[in-house]
Design an enzyme around this catalytic site. Structure first.
Site, PDB file in Angstrom:
ATOM      1  N   LYS A   1      48.317  37.776  34.371  1.00  0.00           N
ATOM      2  CA  LYS A   1      47.866  39.029  34.978  1.00  0.00           C
ATOM      3  C   LYS A   1      48.963  40.090  34.861  1.00  0.00           C
ATOM      4  O   LYS A   1      48.698  41.237  34.501  1.00  0.00           O
ATOM      5  CB  LYS A   1      47.477  38.807  36.452  1.00  0.00           C
ATOM      6  CG  LYS A   1      46.170  38.030  36.603  1.00  0.00           C
ATOM      7  CD  LYS A   1      45.896  37.576  38.035  1.00  0.00           C
ATOM      8  CE  LYS A   1      44.644  36.701  38.075  1.00  0.00           C
ATOM      9  NZ  LYS A   1      44.338  36.134  39.385  1.00  0.00           N
TER      10      LYS A   1
ATOM     11  N   GLN B   1      46.793  35.593  45.200  1.00  0.00           N
ATOM     12  CA  GLN B   1      46.341  34.492  44.347  1.00  0.00           C
ATOM     13  C   GLN B   1      45.901  33.305  45.209  1.00  0.00           C
ATOM     14  O   GLN B   1      46.639  32.856  46.082  1.00  0.00           O
ATOM     15  CB  GLN B   1      47.476  34.084  43.386  1.00  0.00           C
ATOM     16  CG  GLN B   1      47.067  33.041  42.355  1.00  0.00           C
ATOM     17  CD  GLN B   1      45.992  33.511  41.382  1.00  0.00           C
ATOM     18  OE1 GLN B   1      45.926  34.687  41.038  1.00  0.00           O
ATOM     19  NE2 GLN B   1      45.135  32.616  40.947  1.00  0.00           N
TER      20      GLN B   1
ATOM     21  N   ASP C   1      40.115  42.366  43.908  1.00  0.00           N
ATOM     22  CA  ASP C   1      39.488  41.056  43.702  1.00  0.00           C
ATOM     23  C   ASP C   1      38.075  41.014  44.300  1.00  0.00           C
ATOM     24  O   ASP C   1      37.322  40.080  44.037  1.00  0.00           O
ATOM     25  CB  ASP C   1      40.328  39.969  44.393  1.00  0.00           C
ATOM     26  CG  ASP C   1      40.995  39.024  43.405  1.00  0.00           C
ATOM     27  OD1 ASP C   1      40.519  38.932  42.263  1.00  0.00           O
ATOM     28  OD2 ASP C   1      41.989  38.385  43.794  1.00  0.00           O
TER      29      ASP C   1
HETATM   30  N1  GUN Z   1      42.096  31.796  42.113  1.00  0.00           N
HETATM   31  C1  GUN Z   1      41.164  31.425  41.215  1.00  0.00           C
HETATM   32  N2  GUN Z   1      40.496  32.492  40.753  1.00  0.00           N
HETATM   33  C2  GUN Z   1      41.010  33.567  41.381  1.00  0.00           C
HETATM   34  C3  GUN Z   1      40.724  34.960  41.333  1.00  0.00           C
HETATM   35  O1  GUN Z   1      39.855  35.458  40.616  1.00  0.00           O
HETATM   36  N3  GUN Z   1      41.493  35.754  42.132  1.00  0.00           N
HETATM   37  C4  GUN Z   1      42.450  35.232  42.940  1.00  0.00           C
HETATM   38  N4  GUN Z   1      43.133  36.085  43.693  1.00  0.00           N
HETATM   39  N5  GUN Z   1      42.734  33.955  43.018  1.00  0.00           N
HETATM   40  C5  GUN Z   1      42.015  33.132  42.235  1.00  0.00           C
END
Ligand code: GUN
Length: 282
Positions: free
Chosen positions: A52, A96, A119
């Site tokens: 990311k 995350q 998100d």
């Molecule tokens: N963990 C697994 N997929 C995601 C996601 O799309 N966003 C976040 N923040 N954590 C995750």
């Protein structure tokens, strides 16, 4: 059978974001900013966060990663989020997941300013999605919708089976599909007869984290299969939730793993952060 190339589509979206970022910089002196909060040392989470951050750099975003040990208290995490809520250089905040078990994930997600919730996990934004209002939508299901659009796959009136009912994937996916006028079935771990649902679906979207859950006899001839799963198996390779080798020949369209939905998640995160940054001038 046609492969849906998520990698190529993601690159296209990212190039488009980069162009828009350059414009925002030139015309409004705005640099979109993303803050990522990473707790603990789960290798998969570290790998995702690294990807990311790299993607942010590529499109010209400002990005910071707050890495914290899994001994961190909930109050300290909340204090960091509040700092990011109040930081004018930050347009998007991403915590995350999964979080360590001593932390209340729902509580943490509710602390994020909904206007910076790129998100789309905050209950405010989830509510807006369900009522079909403009909002931040969870990146993975949004990426799947972008795939349908790019490949001219119409959803209106289609029978779609969403396998998995998580807050991150299955539920927002189902809401988006319903908003697009599909007839949606959601199955989950307590579903009595999964095959009965998948085998009559025009489109199957699966994201549960079980390698080869969806086998040939569970898929109708000519179906469209979207595989959100990403599982590392014993030999070290990455596989999805679909038995690709045997299912693919029956499909009109199918996504590969890797190179399918995964890259789209990152593209949508960038796209959501850009959208938030544009909100600074409204
Ligand atoms: N963990 C697994 N997929 C995601 C996601 O799309 N966003 C976040 N923040 N954590 C995750």
């Amino acid at each position: 059978m046609q492969l849906i190339d998520g990698k190529a589509l993601s690159n296209k979206v990212q190039a488009n974001v980069a162009t828009k970022v350059e414009q925002l910089k030139q015309e409004k002196n705005i640099v979109p900013g993303l803050a990522v909060i990473l707790i603990g040392d789960d290798p998969a989470s570290h790998a995702y966060v690294k990807m990311k951050a790299k993607a942010c750099e590529k499109v010209g975003f400002y990005s910071i990663t707050h890495s914290m040990p899994d001994t961190i208290s909930q109050d300290e995490i909340i204090a960091t989020i509040e700092m990011m809520n109040n930081n004018p250089r930050i347009d998007g905040i991403l915590v995350q997941l999964p979080l360590p078990s001593h932390v209340d994930t729902d509580k943490i997600l509710e602390v994020i300013d909904p206007k910076k919730d790129v998100d789309g996990f905050h209950a405010y934004n989830v509510g807006r999605l369900v009522t079909n209002l403009d909002t931040f939508v969870a990146c993975t299901p949004l990426g799947v919708m972008k795939m349908f659009e790019a490949y001219d796959i119409s959803l209106k009136g289609k029978d779609v089976c969403v396998v998995g009912a998580s807050n991150i994937v299955g539920k927002p996916m189902a809401s988006l599909l319903l908003n697009a006028e599909a007839t949606v079935t959601i199955t989950h771990i307590h579903t009595k007869d999964l095959k009965a649902h998948t085998s009559r679906a025009d489109i199957i979207v699966v994201g549960v984290g079980v390698p080869k859950l969806i086998t040939e006899e569970m898929v109708k001839e000519g179906a469209i299969v979207i595989d959100i799963g990403i599982n590392r198996i014993e030999d070290g390779s990455l596989v999805g939730d679909v038995d690709f080798e045997n299912v693919s020949s029956k499909c009109a369209y199918i996504t590969p793993v890797p190179g399918g939905v995964g890259p789209m998640t990152i593209a949508m995160l960038l796209s959501n952060t850009l959208k938030s940054a544009k909100g600074r001038i409204i």
